[in-house]
Design a protein around this motif. Structure first.
Motif, short mmCIF file in Angstrom:
data_model
loop_
_atom_site.label_atom_id
_atom_site.label_comp_id
_atom_site.label_asym_id
_atom_site.label_seq_id
_atom_site.Cartn_x
_atom_site.Cartn_y
_atom_site.Cartn_z
N MET A 1 45.02 47.46 27.16
CA MET A 1 43.69 47.36 27.72
C MET A 1 43.59 46.17 28.69
O MET A 1 42.96 46.27 29.72
CB MET A 1 42.67 47.23 26.59
N TYR A 2 44.22 45.04 28.34
CA TYR A 2 44.20 43.84 29.18
C TYR A 2 44.79 44.13 30.55
O TYR A 2 44.22 43.75 31.58
CB TYR A 2 44.96 42.72 28.47
N LYS A 5 42.52 46.36 32.67
CA LYS A 5 41.39 45.61 33.21
C LYS A 5 41.83 44.72 34.37
O LYS A 5 41.20 44.69 35.42
CB LYS A 5 40.75 44.76 32.11
N LYS A 6 42.93 44.01 34.17
CA LYS A 6 43.42 43.11 35.22
C LYS A 6 43.83 43.92 36.46
O LYS A 6 43.53 43.52 37.59
CB LYS A 6 44.60 42.29 34.71
N SER A 8 42.63 46.78 37.41
CA SER A 8 41.40 47.25 38.06
C SER A 8 40.76 46.16 38.88
O SER A 8 40.27 46.40 39.99
CB SER A 8 40.41 47.75 36.99
N ILE A 9 40.74 44.93 38.34
CA ILE A 9 40.15 43.80 39.06
C ILE A 9 40.94 43.53 40.35
O ILE A 9 40.35 43.25 41.40
CB ILE A 9 40.10 42.54 38.17
N HIS A 122 39.50 36.35 36.91
CA HIS A 122 40.38 37.02 35.94
C HIS A 122 41.81 36.49 36.04
O HIS A 122 42.77 37.19 35.74
CB HIS A 122 40.30 38.53 36.14
#
Length: 192
Positions: A1-2, A5-6, A8-9, A122
């Protein structure tokens, strides 16, 4: 998940940065600061690809990061490559919007500052002077956006040979907006 998210950012930040540069800055030959500003100067003078120049100009910083700040190297490599690729990919968008130069400099600053700020928040970046700003911020506690602003002003002053008084003013407006936007987005970063 990390990692999702990273990732996507990095994608979202790269798109904001690329749109800011291509839609709002390059049509009026407005400069940003740092490595991006230097790459824009090379583009305006020699029509070199902005993204490619960002990669080439960032190499010395990444070499230092490899030996002294390996975590930053890994955290920024993807941002550097993806944002540079996206900037060159979005080059055809340069003629899509026709607005006043002042409004363009403000919107460009918001877009570029948002892209940089999201990535920095992030713990990633486009590398270049953003990476240098992260090093300085960790060592001194000074907000990353403020450090970036100081570096950017230096590039704008050095680029003054290229810029007319009107373009210089537009570039300063852009830098102010980039610095404020980046600072607002990164202000809650807690360094350990």
């Amino acid at each position: 998940m990390y990692f999702l998210k990273k990732g996507s950012i990095i994608i979202i930040g790269s798109v904001f940065l690329s749109l800011g540069i291509n839609l709002f800055l390059t049509p009026y030959k407005i400069l940003d600061g740092g490595i991006v500003g230097l790459a824009l100067i090379l583009n305006y003078l020699y029509n070199l690809k902005v993204g490619l120049m960002i990669i080439i100009l960032s190499m010395p910083i990444f070499i230092v990061a490899w030996f002294r700040y390996r975590t930053y190297f890994y955290n920024s490599l993807h941002g550097l490559l993806l944002s540079s690729f996206t900037i060159d990919l979005f080059k055809p968008f340069r003629s899509l919007i026709d607005i006043s130069a002042v409004f363009s400099s403000i919107l460009g600053g918001i877009f570029v500052g948002t892209g940089i700020g999201l990535m920095l928040r992030h713990r990633t970046s486009t590398g270049g002077t953003d990476l240098v700003a992260q090093f300085v911020s960790v060592k001194t506690g000074v907000n990353v956006g403020i450090v970036i602003f100081v570096i950017d002003i230096t590039v704008i002053i050095l680029g003054g040979v290229l810029i007319s008084a009107h373009t210089l003013l537009l570039s300063i407006i852009t830098l102010l907006v980039v610095g404020i936007t980046t600072s607002l987005i990164t202000r809650k970063i807690v360094h350990t």
